[in-house]
Structure formats: structure tokens, C-alpha cells
Design an enzyme around this catalytic site. Structure first.
Site, PDB file in Angstrom:
ATOM      1  CE  LYS A 183       2.292  12.964  -1.197  1.00  0.00           C
ATOM      2  NZ  LYS A 183       3.632  13.524  -2.015  1.00  0.00           N
ATOM      3  CD  GLU A 257       2.210  -1.577   4.947  1.00  0.00           C
ATOM      4  OE1 GLU A 257       2.931  -1.528   6.022  1.00  0.00           O
ATOM      5  OE2 GLU A 257       2.630  -1.617   3.839  1.00  0.00           O
ATOM      6  CB  CYS A 291       7.100  -1.764   5.807  1.00  0.00           C
ATOM      7  SG  CYS A 291       5.991  -2.738   4.809  1.00  0.00           S
ATOM      8  CD  GLU A 388      10.291   0.449   9.277  1.00  0.00           C
ATOM      9  OE1 GLU A 388      10.273  -0.282   8.498  1.00  0.00           O
ATOM     10  OE2 GLU A 388      10.090   1.629   9.571  1.00  0.00           O
TER      11      GLU A 388
END
Length: 486
Positions: A183, A257, A291, A388
Site C-alpha cells: 500500500k 520501523e 526517521c 520528532e
């Protein structure tokens, strides 16, 4: 064979070896983040499309599992070659859809090619390594160890590295003998469709790889599709938690992840120029939308002043703008993420943080531009330090010892990556050993090789991608026990 435009896609679902239009009620817009204007749209897939694709993957699984690892390796090389043939088109598409500078878009393409080539080589030897023999009970029994594919796998990828994150999942899944449903992100739905074109081109058996474009409905359906036996997700912690919760209802294997707030430690004996290169690359590459971005700089106070002066000068020199105009740093890829970064800049102003570079959003043609930004002496309780941001925003602090540097670096809920810059390699190695992170670079920008391991500790995820560890994420161990044969 149908030849498809990389942009105009009225049939954007690749399912069972056939291109189809999504059944969803909405459409997905591909937006140029340098201008804020849509340049393409395509039908969205829905839960029904996901279920159908998963059923095709399940039907294709027995044949793909039995195909033999050498044959699977040949198809993986076909993907590497197909990507290479499309280099110019895919680089230009990523420049337009993601706002990546040309050099960065090229690195992504090369990364994807290398990933397929690596797993092709790994796949070659899989059959020969089966039935590894183990002696048991002083020779009364023996065991045979087999590594079996888990089955049809659901792969959910994010918008920041479309070609790369999908390659990191498709290649090991197919190498292991799994079939797959991918996806794509609803924010950047176009680049990965090239994998469907290549599958058609190289004659991949129908149903081995299926691709669904779609938003939240399709993503939720991926976690609930009864035909899928493994889910691999890359993205935010919030969505990752929802994926894990949904998959837990069926106790399926899951790989996640997730996010990071990675530290870069610079010791007093570090080379200033080398440190600036590593720091800038770690936070300004892909406009900080990584990330693994080393968004917390922890510098020995003995060199804090000269390092930050050189770093601020380097940040101000970065040309930000439209990648087609030769910019070194492009825009934030999505409007939602741009607004999120703006919110952090506002929070920094409200806290009165010392901004030594950037801190602004240049108004250029309606694009999502953020200037390379550095805040000095950020309190370790600040949102800028702990959360973050996923943008080109660096928070810095100074320390008086290596022990303090490690304590500050490890005081985070994340543990994905880290960097150490030092004039003494043994010292750097000790710091790298002490960092609670899955990937650590010493005296180098963030190079990632397909035969390395990728993943983190703490809230940065579950499992590893790349290398043999990425392959093992799609394999289960079967142990066959027998009495000794006389």
C-alpha cells in the site's frame, strides 16, 4: 503489455497481474510541494481492493514458494534492471512529487536498485542452505532446519522515501518466497506504481506482487485482511501503534520501523569541517524528513563556539527552493507536515530559544519551504529537544564529558540512530558502543548499505530491515526431528 504514463494513472491498482481502477469514492492528488499545486490525481483504492489483492497474493503463494530461490533471484534482478531503465523518469518524478533535489532523488533510485540486486544475490543460495543438519541427544536423533516463507505479506510504506522504503520490503519478501500486497502513501502515490509496470514487463507471475493506492480505509483493511500473514509498516509512531493494535487481534508477525530523535555527539578533538559535514547531512538531507535525522547535536563545550559558528554559516549557505531550479534543499513534501514544522518554529519562538540560523518559512511560489534552522542551547525539557519534528530543525546542547554526552543522548524514548564525530577512533567506538541506537555512524554522513541492518531500540520499532535480518523477517523456522538413520 500496456505502457503506462508515470503520472496519468486511471488504473492505479495492480492486482492479480492486472491494472484496475480503484473502487474508492475519492481521488488521490499528487501535489508538487514546491508550488502547492496538484499535477496529477488518480482513483483511490478501498477495503474491497485490498481484500481482492490479498486474495490474489494468497492464491499465488504456493507457486511462488515452490518456484525455487534461483528463479526468484532472476525476477529480483529484473526489478533492479527495470528501475535502472526508468532512472530519468523516476528521478524527475521524485523531484516533482517529493521536492527532492536531483542528487537526492538519484541516491534514492540507486538505493532501490542496490537493494533488489543484493536480495537477488541472497536469494540465490537459499535452497542450497535448506535442511541444515543438527545433531541431538548424543546422536540418538538429528534435526533438519528449514527457513520457510511466512506467506502473503502486507507492506505499508510512507511518503518520505517512496522508492526506497518499498524496495526495502518488496525485495526481501519476494526473495524469501512470500507474495506481497504493497500500500502506497496517499501523499505520494505515484513512484511505487513503477514496480507494477516492471512486474508486468518481466513476466512476474500474477498475484506475486500487488499494489494498492489508497488512504486510511485501505491501510486499515491491510491490517485486517485475513489472507495476509505478516504486516510490515514504516511510518509514524501514532500510526504504528494503531497497526500493531489491529494486527494483535490475529497475533500475526509485525515489523515496525518508526520514529527517532537521534543524537550526534561531537567530541572536543573532532575536526570542525568533518563535524559540520556530518551534522548538516544528518539534519538537512531530504529537508530533515528522515526517521534517522540526527536532530539533537551534543557537542563538547570546548569546541561549541567555533563549531556552531561554522555550522550556522553552512546552514545559511544552503540554497533552498524548487529542485528544478537547482536547489540544494527542497520543500517539505506534504502541506500537513509543513504546518507541523511551522508549529514547532512557533513553539521555539514562544520559548525564546536562541535561533542562530533559519527559523523562518520563505515565501516562494506557494511552496512548503522551511529555512535550514538551528537552535543553540536548547533546554532538554523543550519540545524542540524531545519530539520528532521531521523537518530541517536542529537542537543543540553542550556537555563537559563523554559520560555526560551519552547520558544526554540516551535520555530519549527513541533509539533509532546516532552519529559520533571524534578525532580519536577508539574514543568514538566507545561512544558508539554506549549509544542506545540501532544504527550508528562514526565520522561519516548517513550512508546506508543494503547489507547493513536497519531498525531501532525502544519506541523506534520492532525488527530489522536490510541485510540477512531483513530477509529473516519474512521467514519462519521449521525444525524437523528424526531418529538417527543407521
Amino acid at each position: 503489455m500496456t505502457h503506462h504514463s508515470p503520472i496519468q494513472r486511471e488504473t492505479s491498482i495492480y492486482s492479480g497481474g492486472t491494472w484496475k481502477a480503484g473502487r474508492g469514492t475519492g481521488r488521490l492528488a499528487a501535489v508538487d510541494p514546491s508550488t502547492g499545486r496538484a499535477f496529477a490525481d488518480l482513483p483511490a483504492g478501498n477495503a474491497e481492493d485490498v481484500q481482492e489483492a490479498a486474495a490474489h497474493a494468497a492464491a499465488a503463494f504456493p507457486g511462488w514458494k515452490a518456484a525455487g530461490s534461483a528463479r526468484r533471484a532472476g525476477f529480483l534482478r529484473g526489478f533492479a534492471e527495470g528501475l535502472s531503465r526508468r532512472r530519468g523518469v523516476l528521478v524527475a518524478l521524485q523531484m516533482r512529487a517529493n521536492g527532492k533535489p536531483e542528487a537526492e532523488a538519484g541516491i534514492d533510485l540507486d538505493d532501490a536498485v542496490a537493494c533488489f540486486a543484493y536480495y537477488a544475490d541472497l536469494a540465490e543460495g537459499l535452497d542450497a542452505a535448506q535442511d541444515a543438519r543438527v545433531a541431538h541427544g548424543g546422536g540418538a536423533h538429528f534435526g533438519l532446519v528449514r527457513r520457510e516463507p511466512l506467506g502473503p505479506a502486507g507492506l505499508i510504506v510512507p511518503w518520505n522515501f517512496p522508492l526506497v522504503t518499498s524496495a526495502w520490503k518488496i525485495a526481501p519478501a519476494l526473495a524469501a518466497g512470500c507474495t506481497a500486497v504493497l500500500k502506497t502513501s496517499e501523499m505520494t502515490p505515484l513512484a511505487e506504481l513503477a514496480y507494477g509496470d516492471i512486474a508486468e514487463e518481466i513476466g512476474l507471475p500474477p498475484g506475486v506482487l500487488n499494489i494498492v493506492t489508497g488512504g486510511a480505509e485501505a491501510g486499515i483493511a491491510m491490517t485486517r485482511a485475513p489472507d495476509l500473514r505478516k504486516i510490515s509498516f514504516t511510518g509514524s509512531n501514532m500510526t504504528g501503534a494503531a497497526v500493531m493494535k489491529a494486527v494483535a487481534a490475529r497475533c500475526l508477525p509485525v515489523s515496525l520501523e518508526l520514529g527517532g530523535k537521534s543524537a550526534i555527539i561531537v567530541t572536543a578533538d573532532a575536526d570542525i569541517d568533518q563535524a559540520v559535514e556530518c551534522i548538516a547531512g544528518g539534519i538537512f538531507f531530504n529537508a530533515g524528513q528522515m526517521c534517522s535525522a540526527t536532530s539533537r547535536l551534543i557537542v563538547d563545550r570546548a569546541i561549541e563556539a567555533p563549531l556552531l559558528e561554522a555550522l550556522a554559516e553552512a546552514a545559511r549557505a544552503i540554497v533552498t527552493g524548487n529542485p528544478f531550479d537547482g536547489a540544494e534543499m527542497g520543500p517539505i513534501t506534504t502541506r500537513a507536515q509543513y504546518l507541523k514544522v511551522l508549529d514547532y518554529l512557533g513553539a521555539a519562538r514562544a520559548e525564546g530559544l536562541d535561533c542562530i540560523a533559519g527559523g523562518t518559512a520563505p515565501d516562494m511560489d506557494g511552496g512548503n519551504f522551511i529555512a535550514p534552522t538551528i537552535y543553540r542551547g536548547v533546554p532538554r525539557s523543550s519540545r524542540i529537544w524531545t519530539e520528532e519534528i521531521f523537518g530541517p530543525v536542529l537542537a543543540t546542547t553542550s556537555v563537559g564529558s563523554d559520560a555526560e554526552a551519552l547520558a544526554v543522548a540516551n535520555a530519549s524514548e527513541f533509539g533509532l540512530a546516532g552519529t559520533v564525530v571524534s578525532g580519536d577512533w577508539e574514543r568514538a567506538k566507545r561512544l558508539a558502543d554506549g549509544l542506545e541506537a540501532g544504527q550508528v555512524w562514526i565520522n561519516t554522513p548517513q550512508a546506508v548499505y543494503p547489507d547493513s541492518a536497519w531498525g531501532g531500540f525502544k519506541q523506534s520499532g520492532i525488527g530489522r530491515e536490510l541485510g540477512p535480518w531483513g530477509l529473516s523477517g519474512y521467514q519462519g523456522i521449521k525444525h524437523i526431528l528424526s531418529p538417527a538413520i543407521s
